[in-house]
Design an enzyme around this catalytic site. Structure first.
Site, PDB file in Angstrom:
ATOM      1  N   LYS A   1       0.819  -1.214   0.000  1.00  0.00           N
ATOM      2  CA  LYS A   1       0.000   0.000   0.000  1.00  0.00           C
ATOM      3  C   LYS A   1       0.856   1.269   0.000  1.00  0.00           C
ATOM      4  O   LYS A   1       0.474   2.290  -0.552  1.00  0.00           O
ATOM      5  CB  LYS A   1      -0.915  -0.027   1.227  1.00  0.00           C
ATOM      6  CG  LYS A   1      -1.869   1.141   1.339  1.00  0.00           C
ATOM      7  CD  LYS A   1      -2.882   0.858   2.432  1.00  0.00           C
ATOM      8  CE  LYS A   1      -3.736   2.023   2.788  1.00  0.00           C
ATOM      9  NZ  LYS A   1      -4.721   1.678   3.814  1.00  0.00           N
TER      10      LYS A   1
ATOM     11  N   GLU B   1     -10.653   6.425   5.514  1.00  0.00           N
ATOM     12  CA  GLU B   1     -10.701   5.484   6.637  1.00  0.00           C
ATOM     13  C   GLU B   1     -11.279   6.095   7.915  1.00  0.00           C
ATOM     14  O   GLU B   1     -12.177   5.504   8.529  1.00  0.00           O
ATOM     15  CB  GLU B   1      -9.299   4.900   6.882  1.00  0.00           C
ATOM     16  CG  GLU B   1      -8.924   3.892   5.805  1.00  0.00           C
ATOM     17  CD  GLU B   1      -7.442   3.622   5.664  1.00  0.00           C
ATOM     18  OE1 GLU B   1      -6.665   4.058   6.534  1.00  0.00           O
ATOM     19  OE2 GLU B   1      -7.054   2.973   4.682  1.00  0.00           O
TER      20      GLU B   1
END
Ligand code: AMP
Length: 633
Positions: free
Chosen positions: A76, A177
């Site tokens: 990521k 998030e």
């Protein structure tokens, strides 16, 4: 059809640096879905074996020490970045990271003798999660909401969306998030509350401040650091041990991938233990061999020492919290709840820091590992119409603008503006008779354009000759609900227009993505075929075994048929030894074996005085007999 089935299903994915979690709304409630192995979290790890098999999740993680160069973890952190943007530290992974001629990041897979883009590796994780959720739901699910760190720039968001597309997913929405966490946290909240979400995961750090209440989730501000996470804390321990080992043994382990991989795993374990203990031991026997024999690592690490080693990392958490409070234009005492998200918030020094800044203890009601995926599932439910009365007002994390004279960044949309948003401004030419303008699109907070992220550029041509400052060029920035930008430039006089959906030149272009989708589909098909073959082989093997067992258990008169069956078994066994067997011929051999056995059993059962018939009859008289091996004393 019940209510549940009448909704299209959109599942939520928290695609983490270290672990990924998925959730879905079932009967109006979000639930975490376990993967096919039965675990609620899936390591974000992909590996390729010597046999060229792709492994994803726990199985990939488990073999990482033996196959470090072909095991891709923490991918990521490379999403949407350029190779030249990577720091030396970022390149410290067990696999090789390189750049191609477009400065795109590629990881080297020696077992397959090929390069992968970070998007392709991520897509493998997404594909596994999609398969597993489909298995759980008993239906093919191919729409998802994926979360990204709030502080992800446009290129990183695009890369995440591309990874989804390569995995065959329709990415319905990308959400931040911390915003997802607040959706999960505030689902039942009726009164207005100001919540600070502090999210420190494996590779990224985000802070968001939201106003939550009665179904409205309004992000007031967001801040963070996409290059700070648990991995950095692990690296501090690794470097400490490497240094001590070098001093003690005069051996440098940095060039030994296997030793480094073992050390990294041990460091993470020690770090996790130090969240509960004041001291732990790192013990790695036979880490290498010197001229005088094998060498071992045996180090005691105290929490105090760990905190000293990671002091700079802890301090890096402070600034984003303070800037989020400032941008939200609130007093820190106005924060009603502190919600901690991400595994690294279990580090006591991190908890202390944030509690001190906001003058509040953390809320203990949420599970930091699952709350983001749950929020993503809630958003999926909202988009599917299954969850109602929720309004999410998110913001763009970083300022967006264009380059103007003097290589300066002129801001069009300031950070923390609520999205979706559309803004236009008029620009003009810098020189007399200038017939074209280059529009360079930038993202970031720095004054000079070179210090910001270049998202892309386009040229607007055909401007009529005029003195400088006369032409009117309208530049429009539009950010959609995913936080993804498109830009239009228009010459007001001629009406000429150019529009770009921003694609970072370092990112995959449309053709790359199409090609990767094709390859991924082909390899998914090949994997499925492989799996079907293995399943068929197992079924054939089981059939041979069960048939032999049955023959043994029964007292059979018809020896000719028994001989035939034995020869069919032998043929079948031999055929499945050859990996290139033809599935159809194996299936017809299995069918013949089953039919021959059935005929035999029927004939034997109809033979008068047959012992079998007696046994079967006795058994069938008694409905409760479930175990044929059961005998009464
Ligand atoms: P996440 O991306 O939220 O799954 O966070 C993963 C990161 O949290 C990894 O770096 C883990 O090592 C770290 N982590 C998990 N549990 C703990 C713990 N108890 N103490 C410290 N770090 C932890």
């Amino acid at each position: 059809m019940n209510n549940e089935e009448s909704y299209l299903k959109i599942f939520g994915i928290d695609l983490g640096t270290t672990n990924s979690v998925m959730a879905i709304v079932e009967v109006g409630q979000p639930v975490v879905v376990s993967n096919a192995e039965g675990f609620r979290t899936t390591p974000s790890v992909v590996a390729y074996t010597k046999n060229k098999d792709a492994l994803v999740g726990q199985v990939a993680k488990r073999q990482s020490v033996l196959n470090p160069e072909n095991t891709f973890s923490s991918i990521k952190r490379f999403m949407g970045a350029k190779y030249s943007e990577l720091s030396l530290e970022a390149k410290e992974v067990s696999y090789k990271v390189t750049g191609d001629d477009r400065d795109n990041i590629k990881v080297v897979c020696s077992n397959l003798d090929r390069l992968f883009s970070p998007e392709e590796i991520s897509s493998q994780i997404l594909r596994k999660l999609t398969n597993d959720v489909s298995l759980y739901m008993g239906q093919q699910i191919n729409q998802a909401v994926i979360t990204v760190p709030a502080y992800f720039n446009d290129a990183q968001r695009q890369a995440t969306r591309d990874a989804g597309r390569i995995a065959g997913l329709e990415v319905k929405r990308i959400i931040n998030e911390p915003t997802a966490a607040s959706l999960a946290y505030g689902l039942e909240k009726k009164d207005d509350e100001v919540v600070l979400i502090f999210d420190l995961g494996g590779g990224t750090f985000d802070v968001s401040i939201l106003e939550v209440g009665d179904g409205v989730f309004e992000v007031l501000s967001t801040s963070g650091d996409t290059k700070l996470g648990g991995d950095d804390f692990d690296r501090k321990i690794v470097n400490f041990i490497l240094k001590n080992f070098k001093e003690k043994e005069n051996i440098d382990l940095t060039g030994d991938p296997q030793a480094l991989q073992r050390l990294t795993e041990a460091a993470e374990k020690a770090k996790i233990e130090l969240s509960n203990l004041s001291e732990t031991t790192i013990s790695l026997p036979f880490i290498t061999a010197g001229s005088d024999g094998p060498k071992h690592i045996e180090e005691t690490l105290s929490r105090v020492k760990f905190e000293k080693l990671s002091e700079d990392l802890i301090n890096r958490c402070r600034l984003p919290v303070e800037s989020a409070i400032k941008d939200a234009k609130i007093d820190r005492n106005a924060i009603n709840e502190l919600v901690l998200v991400g595994g690294s918030t279990r580090i006591p020094a991190v908890q202390n820091l944030v509690s001190t800044i906001v003058n509040k203890d953390a809320n203990q009601s949420v599970n930091p590992d699952e709350v983001v995926a749950i929020g993503a599932a809630v958003q999926g439910g909202v988009l599917a119409g299954e969850v109602k009365n929720i309004l999410l007002l998110d913001v763009t994390p970083l300022s967006l603008g264009v380059e103007t004279v003097g290589s300066l960044m002129t801001i069009m949309i300031p950070r923390n503006t609520t999205i979706p948003v559309k803004k236009s401004e008029i620009f003009s030419t810098a020189q007399d008779n200038q017939n074209s303008v280059d529009v360079e699109v930038l993202q970031g907070e720095r004054k000079l354009s070179k210090d910001n992220k270049k998202l892309g550029n386009f040229r607007l041509e055909g401007i009529e000759s005029a003195s400088r400052g006369v032409p009117q060029i309208e530049v429009t920035f539009e950010i959609d609900a995913n936080g993804i930008l498109s830009v239009t430039g228009k010459d007001k006089k001629t009406g000429k227009q150019q529009r770009i959906s921003i694609q970072n030149p370092s990112n995959l272009n449309k053709e790359d993505v199409e090609q990767m989708i094709k390859e991924a589909e082909e390899s998914a098909l090949a994997d499925q075929q492989k799996k079907d073959k293995i399943d068929l082989k197992n079924q054939a093997d089981l059939l041979c075994y069960q048939t032999e067992k049955q023959l043994k258990e029964l007292d059979i008169k018809d020896t000719n048929t028994v001989t035939k069956i034995n020869s069919l078994i032998a043929n079948l066994r031999e055929s499945i030894q050859n990996d290139g067997f033809d599935n159809d011929s194996i299936k017809s051999m299995m069918q013949e074996l089953q039919q021959t056995l059935q005929t035999l059993l029927k004939d034997e059962n109809t033979t008068p005085n047959s012992e079998n018939e007696k046994t079967n009859k006795e058994n069938s008289d008694d409905d409760n007999v479930i175990d044929t091996n059961f005998t009464e004393e």
